[in-house]
Design a protein around this motif. Structure first.
Motif, PDB file in Angstrom:
ATOM      1  N   SER A   1       0.824  -1.215   0.000  1.00  0.00           N
ATOM      2  CA  SER A   1       0.000   0.000   0.000  1.00  0.00           C
ATOM      3  C   SER A   1       0.855   1.260   0.000  1.00  0.00           C
ATOM      4  N   ARG A   2       0.251   2.359  -0.464  1.00  0.00           N
ATOM      5  CA  ARG A   2       0.864   3.677  -0.373  1.00  0.00           C
ATOM      6  C   ARG A   2       0.207   4.507   0.721  1.00  0.00           C
ATOM      7  N   GLY A   3      -0.690   3.892   1.470  1.00  0.00           N
ATOM      8  CA  GLY A   3      -1.375   4.597   2.539  1.00  0.00           C
ATOM      9  C   GLY A   3      -0.460   4.861   3.714  1.00  0.00           C
ATOM     10  N   GLY A   4      -0.905   5.733   4.606  1.00  0.00           N
ATOM     11  CA  GLY A   4      -0.090   6.136   5.737  1.00  0.00           C
ATOM     12  C   GLY A   4       0.287   5.005   6.659  1.00  0.00           C
ATOM     13  N   ILE A   5      -0.528   3.943   6.702  1.00  0.00           N
ATOM     14  CA  ILE A   5      -0.249   2.828   7.593  1.00  0.00           C
ATOM     15  C   ILE A   5       1.039   2.101   7.208  1.00  0.00           C
ATOM     16  N   ALA A   6       1.451   2.240   5.950  1.00  0.00           N
ATOM     17  CA  ALA A   6       2.657   1.546   5.477  1.00  0.00           C
ATOM     18  C   ALA A   6       3.915   2.050   6.172  1.00  0.00           C
TER      19      ALA A   6
ATOM     20  N   GLY B   1      12.612  13.272  15.941  1.00  0.00           N
ATOM     21  CA  GLY B   1      13.716  13.999  15.314  1.00  0.00           C
ATOM     22  C   GLY B   1      13.260  14.789  14.110  1.00  0.00           C
ATOM     23  N   TYR B   2      14.168  14.951  13.145  1.00  0.00           N
ATOM     24  CA  TYR B   2      13.889  15.714  11.918  1.00  0.00           C
ATOM     25  C   TYR B   2      13.421  14.752  10.831  1.00  0.00           C
ATOM     26  N   LEU B   3      12.274  15.049  10.251  1.00  0.00           N
ATOM     27  CA  LEU B   3      11.708  14.217   9.188  1.00  0.00           C
ATOM     28  C   LEU B   3      11.531  15.082   7.945  1.00  0.00           C
ATOM     29  N   GLN B   4      12.217  14.718   6.855  1.00  0.00           N
ATOM     30  CA  GLN B   4      12.167  15.507   5.621  1.00  0.00           C
ATOM     31  C   GLN B   4      11.443  14.718   4.537  1.00  0.00           C
ATOM     32  N   THR B   5      10.406  15.328   3.963  1.00  0.00           N
ATOM     33  CA  THR B   5       9.578  14.646   2.972  1.00  0.00           C
ATOM     34  C   THR B   5       9.174  15.614   1.870  1.00  0.00           C
ATOM     35  N   ASP B   6       8.518  15.069   0.856  1.00  0.00           N
ATOM     36  CA  ASP B   6       7.891  15.912  -0.163  1.00  0.00           C
ATOM     37  C   ASP B   6       6.498  16.300   0.327  1.00  0.00           C
ATOM     38  N   GLY B   7       5.641  16.739  -0.560  1.00  0.00           N
ATOM     39  CA  GLY B   7       4.337  17.242  -0.147  1.00  0.00           C
ATOM     40  C   GLY B   7       3.242  16.196  -0.038  1.00  0.00           C
ATOM     41  N   TYR B   8       3.588  14.903  -0.087  1.00  0.00           N
ATOM     42  CA  TYR B   8       2.577  13.847  -0.018  1.00  0.00           C
ATOM     43  C   TYR B   8       1.858  13.927   1.336  1.00  0.00           C
ATOM     44  N   ALA B   9       0.531  13.971   1.293  1.00  0.00           N
ATOM     45  CA  ALA B   9      -0.271  14.244   2.492  1.00  0.00           C
ATOM     46  C   ALA B   9      -0.117  13.185   3.573  1.00  0.00           C
ATOM     47  N   VAL B  10       0.263  11.969   3.209  1.00  0.00           N
ATOM     48  CA  VAL B  10       0.397  10.878   4.177  1.00  0.00           C
ATOM     49  C   VAL B  10       1.389  11.220   5.284  1.00  0.00           C
ATOM     50  N   TYR B  11       2.419  11.998   4.939  1.00  0.00           N
ATOM     51  CA  TYR B  11       3.462  12.303   5.927  1.00  0.00           C
ATOM     52  C   TYR B  11       2.999  13.328   6.956  1.00  0.00           C
ATOM     53  N   ASP B  12       1.894  14.023   6.703  1.00  0.00           N
ATOM     54  CA  ASP B  12       1.428  15.060   7.626  1.00  0.00           C
ATOM     55  C   ASP B  12       1.136  14.492   9.011  1.00  0.00           C
ATOM     56  N   LYS B  13       0.605  13.275   9.046  1.00  0.00           N
ATOM     57  CA  LYS B  13       0.272  12.649  10.324  1.00  0.00           C
ATOM     58  C   LYS B  13       1.504  12.512  11.207  1.00  0.00           C
TER      59      LYS B  13
END
Length: 507
Positions: free
Chosen positions: A282-287, A297-309
């Motif tokens: 899956s590509r869902g947030g649960i993955a 710590g520091y978490l760096q991501t793109d704009g994919y909404a799943v990472y907002d949680k």
């Protein structure tokens, strides 16, 4: 009409005028809405034209009037071509304007070939020699490694002694660690599918069934599972991670005749230069829960909404990616060139400051100070400009989308200023993903979800090899030979970054 209005009472006249004003207002709103839609569609069309007609690759259309190619050349042309070839050969022998030879690697073995003049040399003496060297190679060399263990018995026949057979990667199997390392490196590093490798074996008159090679690959990867599990544990406790995901097709699908769309979730630690690939259907947030559920710590991501949680957690500082923000403004060049270029110019200044830090080899503290002195004013200027411009920008236009993307993530885009060790963008994790994209074009899909996870495992270690400039074949051969006998407390010694790599040739 005028007579009818004159006969109306004052109240009715007010109602008529009010209705007229509402109608005019409604028509004006409809017109404004349609203008917005037209502008949006124009910007989309401009972007699609840019994507379609941009200089991506050469295009060729055959000439319908073109005649058939001749099957035989004119005899006079054949003679002329042979003369030209002869002249070309003579020319290349002379090597005009040769600027010197590349230095040959000193660690390679040397095979000497002595050449003496022809004729009777009995009345002559050797007064010297001239040495010419060239780099040569042989195709992959297959051979049989035969273990011969001698048995010894006591003279009174009370005991028998025999040496133990060394640990083998596949018990009772015929492939050695070097062959298995070559197969895995060729498939996952050089993107050579197993069926092509089978063809290479066949050219050497070594006939191996496809199912056998697939079995070797699976069993060799299974040997690395303890090392991979250790890498997963060590990655979870990192204080700075970059995360991204990429698709992979898997044959194991609920739909008959269709492939399942799975995903590699990739975690990169910039400080330790380690990479972890983790497969999930899956590509869902649960993955991402197994890796990021307890992350701090520091978490760096793109704009994919799943990472907002995960980014909103109290223990997490979210870093966005300036490269993604820049891409949005690049898309808007055809929509609003003036404002897009203004934004891109300021972002370019931020990257120039990062290059300055690298070129001057600044420490983390010095980099932070440089950013606060030079980058922060640029970020503030860009932020104020976007805040003012976005008010008068169509939200559905490409320039509006670019501004909205940056505006919504402004704190995360500025967060890299907190520490000089943090990076301005997510490009390093995207670079780690690129080999997967090349692999997809060659071996196309994984046979099962389990096979996809095994692929994630070897992709992790090969990505680390690349970051630490370690020869992947030599590391893998060493790891396969030692992973079964090493003390579990010393398992980290088998990490690619801890492998003492042998010298490699560099021309």
């Amino acid at each position: 009409m005028e007579t009818a209005l004159e006969n109306l009472s004052k109240e009715d006249l007010i109602k008529v005028i009010s209705s007229r004003d509402e109608l005019i207002k409604s028509l004006s709103q409809d017109t404004s809405k349609k203008d917005e839609e037209i502008d949006y569609l124009k910007s989309q069309l401009a972007m699609y034209k840019r994507m379609q007609f941009g200089q991506k690759r050469e295009r060729f259309e055959g000439d319908p009037n073109q005649t058939m190619l001749p099957f035989e050349a004119d005899p006079a042309e054949v003679v002329q071509q042979q003369e030209e070839i002869k002249e070309k050969i003579e020319y290349t022998r002379k090597r005009p304007n040769h600027k010197g030879r590349a230095k040959l690697p000193a660690h390679l073995p040397v095979k000497e070939v002595e050449i003496h003049p022809e004729g009777d040399l009995s009345q002559m003496i050797c007064i010297g020699k001239e040495i010419t060297e060239e780099l040569e190679c042989e195709p992959a060399k297959f051979y049989i490694k035969r273990y011969i263990r001698y048995k010894y018995a006591a003279k009174d026949k009370s005991a028998v002694a025999i040496a133990e057979l060394p640990e083998r990667v596949i018990d009772k199997g015929i492939p050695g660690s070097g062959l298995l390392a070559m197969i895995l490196t060729a498939k996952y590093m050089d993107h050579l599918p197993l069926y092509r490798q089978k063809q290479i074996f066949a050219r050497e008159n070594i006939q191996i069934p496809s199912s056998t090679i697939e079995g070797w690959t699976r069993q060799a990867l299974e040997k690395l599972e303890p090392l991979y599990e250790k890498l997963v544990f060590d990655t979870k406790v990192q204080g700075y991670l970059q995360v991204d995901e990429t698709p992979i097709k898997v044959l194991d699908s609920d739909k008959k005749g269709a492939a399942h769309q799975g995903y590699f979730w990739v975690y990169h630690s910039p400080l330790d230069k380690t990479v972890l690939f983790d497969y999930n259907p899956s590509r869902g947030g649960i993955a991402a829960v197994p890796m990021l559920g307890n992350f701090k710590g520091y978490l760096q991501t793109d704009g994919y909404a799943v990472y907002d949680k995960y980014a909103k957690k109290k223990e997490v500082t979210h870093l966005a990616c300036w490269a993604h923000a820049r891409r949005e403004f690049e898309k808007a060049l055809d929509n609003d060139k003036e404002r897009a270029e203004k934004a891109l110019l300021m972002i370019q200044k931020l990257y120039a400051i990062e290059r300055k830090s690298k070129q001057e080899n600044l420490s983390a503290e010095q980099t932070k100070e440089l950013r606060l002195t030079e980058s922060l004013p640029v970020i503030n200027e860009l932020g104020k400009w976007i805040f003012e411009e976005i008010k008068s920008t169509l939200p559905k236009s490409q320039i509006g989308k670019a501004m909205a993307y940056a505006y919504a993530r402004w704190d995360a885009l500025s967060a890299y200023l907190y520490d000089g060790r943090l990076l301005i963008d997510n490009n390093l994790v995207e670079n780690a993903i690129r080999p997967v994209a090349l692999g997809r074009k060659n071996w196309l899909f994984a046979g099962s979800h389990e096979a996809a996870q095994r692929s994630a495992m070897i992709y992790s270690f090969f990505a680390i090899c690349k970051k630490h400039e370690v020869n992947p074949f030599q590391w893998l051969k060493y790891a396969l030979e030692n992973i079964m006998s090493i003390n579990h407390k010393n398992l980290k010694d088998l990490y690619p970054q801890n492998f003492k790599n042998k010298p490699t040739c560099s021309l």
